[in-house]
Design an enzyme around this catalytic site. Sequence first.
Site, PDB file in Angstrom:
ATOM      1  N   LYS A 178       8.335  -2.164   2.842  1.00  0.00           N
ATOM      2  CA  LYS A 178       7.130  -2.984   2.967  1.00  0.00           C
ATOM      3  C   LYS A 178       7.037  -3.935   1.775  1.00  0.00           C
ATOM      4  O   LYS A 178       6.956  -3.494   0.635  1.00  0.00           O
ATOM      5  CB  LYS A 178       5.876  -2.101   2.988  1.00  0.00           C
ATOM      6  N   GLY A 231       4.900  -1.685  -8.651  1.00  0.00           N
ATOM      7  CA  GLY A 231       3.567  -2.266  -8.516  1.00  0.00           C
ATOM      8  C   GLY A 231       2.681  -1.801  -9.648  1.00  0.00           C
ATOM      9  O   GLY A 231       3.164  -1.430 -10.727  1.00  0.00           O
ATOM     10  N   SER A 232       1.393  -1.792  -9.390  1.00  0.00           N
ATOM     11  CA  SER A 232       0.435  -1.486 -10.450  1.00  0.00           C
ATOM     12  C   SER A 232       0.418   0.012 -10.769  1.00  0.00           C
ATOM     13  O   SER A 232       0.748   0.849  -9.919  1.00  0.00           O
ATOM     14  CB  SER A 232      -0.956  -1.927 -10.013  1.00  0.00           C
ATOM     15  N   GLU A 253       7.935   2.134 -10.758  1.00  0.00           N
ATOM     16  CA  GLU A 253       8.053   1.062 -11.763  1.00  0.00           C
ATOM     17  C   GLU A 253       6.693   0.386 -11.832  1.00  0.00           C
ATOM     18  O   GLU A 253       6.313  -0.335 -10.900  1.00  0.00           O
ATOM     19  CB  GLU A 253       9.129   0.052 -11.342  1.00  0.00           C
ATOM     20  N   CYS A 287       6.465  -8.308 -15.078  1.00  0.00           N
ATOM     21  CA  CYS A 287       6.110  -7.053 -15.749  1.00  0.00           C
ATOM     22  C   CYS A 287       6.707  -6.998 -17.149  1.00  0.00           C
ATOM     23  O   CYS A 287       6.236  -6.250 -17.990  1.00  0.00           O
ATOM     24  CB  CYS A 287       6.587  -5.879 -14.913  1.00  0.00           C
ATOM     25  N   GLU A 389      -3.658  -4.238 -18.778  1.00  0.00           N
ATOM     26  CA  GLU A 389      -2.696  -5.244 -18.302  1.00  0.00           C
ATOM     27  C   GLU A 389      -3.461  -6.398 -17.647  1.00  0.00           C
ATOM     28  O   GLU A 389      -4.310  -6.167 -16.788  1.00  0.00           O
ATOM     29  CB  GLU A 389      -1.750  -4.612 -17.272  1.00  0.00           C
TER      30      GLU A 389
HETATM   31  P1  NAD Z   1       0.010  -3.386  -6.292  1.00  0.00           P
HETATM   32  O1  NAD Z   1       0.140  -2.031  -6.853  1.00  0.00           O
HETATM   33  O2  NAD Z   1      -1.328  -3.861  -5.914  1.00  0.00           O
HETATM   34  O3  NAD Z   1       0.905  -3.534  -4.983  1.00  0.00           O
HETATM   35  C1  NAD Z   1       2.300  -3.316  -4.990  1.00  0.00           C
HETATM   36  C2  NAD Z   1       2.742  -2.919  -3.604  1.00  0.00           C
HETATM   37  O4  NAD Z   1       2.198  -1.637  -3.315  1.00  0.00           O
HETATM   38  C3  NAD Z   1       2.247  -3.833  -2.490  1.00  0.00           C
HETATM   39  O5  NAD Z   1       3.232  -3.896  -1.487  1.00  0.00           O
HETATM   40  C4  NAD Z   1       1.007  -3.106  -1.990  1.00  0.00           C
HETATM   41  O6  NAD Z   1       0.683  -3.411  -0.660  1.00  0.00           O
HETATM   42  C5  NAD Z   1       1.447  -1.666  -2.117  1.00  0.00           C
HETATM   43  N1  NAD Z   1       0.375  -0.690  -2.301  1.00  0.00           N
HETATM   44  C6  NAD Z   1      -0.817  -0.865  -2.915  1.00  0.00           C
HETATM   45  N2  NAD Z   1      -1.533   0.291  -2.852  1.00  0.00           N
HETATM   46  C7  NAD Z   1      -0.758   1.193  -2.214  1.00  0.00           C
HETATM   47  C8  NAD Z   1      -0.947   2.550  -1.822  1.00  0.00           C
HETATM   48  N3  NAD Z   1      -2.067   3.211  -2.108  1.00  0.00           N
HETATM   49  N4  NAD Z   1       0.061   3.179  -1.172  1.00  0.00           N
HETATM   50  C9  NAD Z   1       1.204   2.528  -0.883  1.00  0.00           C
HETATM   51  N5  NAD Z   1       1.420   1.236  -1.201  1.00  0.00           N
HETATM   52  C10 NAD Z   1       0.457   0.577  -1.864  1.00  0.00           C
HETATM   53  O7  NAD Z   1       0.723  -4.350  -7.346  1.00  0.00           O
HETATM   54  P2  NAD Z   1       0.808  -5.933  -7.291  1.00  0.00           P
HETATM   55  O8  NAD Z   1      -0.532  -6.447  -7.675  1.00  0.00           O
HETATM   56  O9  NAD Z   1       1.444  -6.344  -6.016  1.00  0.00           O
HETATM   57  O10 NAD Z   1       1.870  -6.234  -8.448  1.00  0.00           O
HETATM   58  C11 NAD Z   1       1.554  -6.383  -9.774  1.00  0.00           C
HETATM   59  C12 NAD Z   1       1.818  -5.102 -10.539  1.00  0.00           C
HETATM   60  O11 NAD Z   1       3.181  -4.724 -10.405  1.00  0.00           O
HETATM   61  C13 NAD Z   1       1.592  -5.255 -12.024  1.00  0.00           C
HETATM   62  O12 NAD Z   1       0.907  -4.131 -12.491  1.00  0.00           O
HETATM   63  C14 NAD Z   1       2.994  -5.293 -12.598  1.00  0.00           C
HETATM   64  O13 NAD Z   1       3.114  -4.874 -13.937  1.00  0.00           O
HETATM   65  C15 NAD Z   1       3.720  -4.386 -11.679  1.00  0.00           C
HETATM   66  N6  NAD Z   1       5.158  -4.622 -11.712  1.00  0.00           N
HETATM   67  C16 NAD Z   1       5.949  -3.701 -12.326  1.00  0.00           C
HETATM   68  C17 NAD Z   1       7.318  -3.919 -12.401  1.00  0.00           C
HETATM   69  C18 NAD Z   1       8.239  -2.928 -13.065  1.00  0.00           C
HETATM   70  O14 NAD Z   1       9.432  -3.029 -12.875  1.00  0.00           O
HETATM   71  N7  NAD Z   1       7.727  -1.986 -13.819  1.00  0.00           N
HETATM   72  C19 NAD Z   1       7.871  -5.069 -11.829  1.00  0.00           C
HETATM   73  C20 NAD Z   1       7.022  -5.978 -11.214  1.00  0.00           C
HETATM   74  C21 NAD Z   1       5.665  -5.748 -11.145  1.00  0.00           C
END
Ligand code: NAD
Length: 486
Positions: A178, A231-232, A253, A287, A389
């Site tokens: 996804k 993600g976050s 991550e 990130c 962040e």
């Molecule tokens: P997000 O967590 O809102 O979403 C990331 C993904 O997870 C999306 O596809 C979203 O639909 C899905 N998601 C959200 N809640 C979920 C749940 N409860 N269950 C399953 N899937 C879920 O993050 P974002 O706003 O898309 O991205 C930004 C964040 O990603 C920042 O915090 C950034 O630091 C982090 N990030 C980390 C890395 C790394 O390698 N550590 C790399 C890139 C981004």
Amino acid sequence: MQLECPQQLENFIGGTFMAPINGNYIQNTNPATAGFLCEIPDSDAADVALAVSAAQKAFPDWSQTSAEEKFRLLNRIADLIEENLEALALAECNDSGKPLWLCREVDIPRASSNFRFFATGIMHFASESHSIEGKATNITLRQPVGIAGCISPWNLPLYLFTWKIAPALAAGNCVVAKPSEVTPSTAYLLAKIALAAGLPEGVLNIVHGTGPCCGEAIVTHPLIKAISFTGSTRAGERIASLAAPKFKKLSLELGGKNPTIIFADCDWEKMLPTVVRSSFSNQGQICLCGSRILIEASIYEKFITDFIAAVKQLQIGDPLVNTSNQGALSSKVHFDKVMGCISAAIAEGGKILCGGNSVHPEGRCKDGYFIEPTVIENLGPNCSTNREEIFGPVVTLQPFDSADEALKLANDAAYGLAASIWTQNIGTANKMATKIESGIVWINCWMLRDLRTPFGGVKNSGVGREGGWDALRFFTETKNVCTQFE
Ligand code: NAD
């Protein structure tokens, strides 16, 4: 092949493009114009269940496919990504608001490198054997986990999506993936590419939708054995709480609040442009961006003068225009969050040295979500600006008097993803590198990536490592087979 994004995207399940079963769609906006871009499926557990059945059907053959054949297919996908560079770059730019040149030079080439890297990697991925002298041989088999769930964010859409999918497929798994609902287009186009490359049906399934609805259906599906999530930290926590009781393999991550540590003896000419990049590349939405800049007190004023002068040179504007260094933030929601963080920084005593405002470029981008690169000083390590962040074009400056103080400030964060150190004293840099609490340390550089190295963070930045053998190990289970000679 001619790749084009339609106005309504579809899921890709069992080799077929299809509408979501519930018939619901989400609107996707171009953040540079605030205009309508496309509709995407608002998929739920029923679509995920269908994708899992398709993956389950494909798994027996795919898991037995030779390394040579996987090498051929994954390289074919990489070829098609390269052949369609322009279409993919444009789709990424329209979805994310990042400059088209950046998509062309970084995001899309990296997606094809991900496939090539793991296509080659699987040809060299070896098992271990341990001999009990004269008595027995142990062989450690490495077998695919089965069906892997891959969930990725909006900041590096195709780049991070393929960083998970390529090793999962190479290791012999079938995948239910996804992309972020904010940037779905290149994932949709990747499905077209997988089909054209001849990837067998059901091996890669792509479902679109929100995190709580579609994402959680992937995380909780009993037949999905491994979850690779980027993600976050907030979503990572939720995913861990759902997946851990089901004993799934988890790679998380997550967020960062990375320190950039600058000593007086650094190579100024090399440091300055790199720190501008490490602060504001992709509007600070990487990130790995350094959002807390720590500067040795003796050069603090000089750094401010030169850094602010360089930051003011950055052109903010239409991402389709080659001279734009900075594009739009990814969405209205994120724009509002970052503007809120800037207001909070002022409220807690921060002094804005440059930026701090939204930008309304002339022409088609006048309603887009643009923010000036923003530099803030006068905030200590306990302020929320230095703890939470922000993930936007906002950095803070803090002076330090000694290496020990710099280390203390660097580690004074809940996150631990990456750090960069600028000094010509290689002993100081290496000593500090051993003590910094982060998964990655760059010395006199930033974001110099080698795909063989382990990638990931500590503390609230996540668990597990991607890249190289770590990724192939994550997507496999080991099994010890012991044979006694007599
Ligand atoms: P997000 O967590 O809102 O979403 C990331 C993904 O997870 C999306 O596809 C979203 O639909 C899905 N998601 C959200 N809640 C979920 C749940 N409860 N269950 C399953 N899937 C879920 O993050 P974002 O706003 O898309 O991205 C930004 C964040 O990603 C920042 O915090 C950034 O630091 C982090 N990030 C980390 C890395 C790394 O390698 N550590 C790399 C890139 C981004």
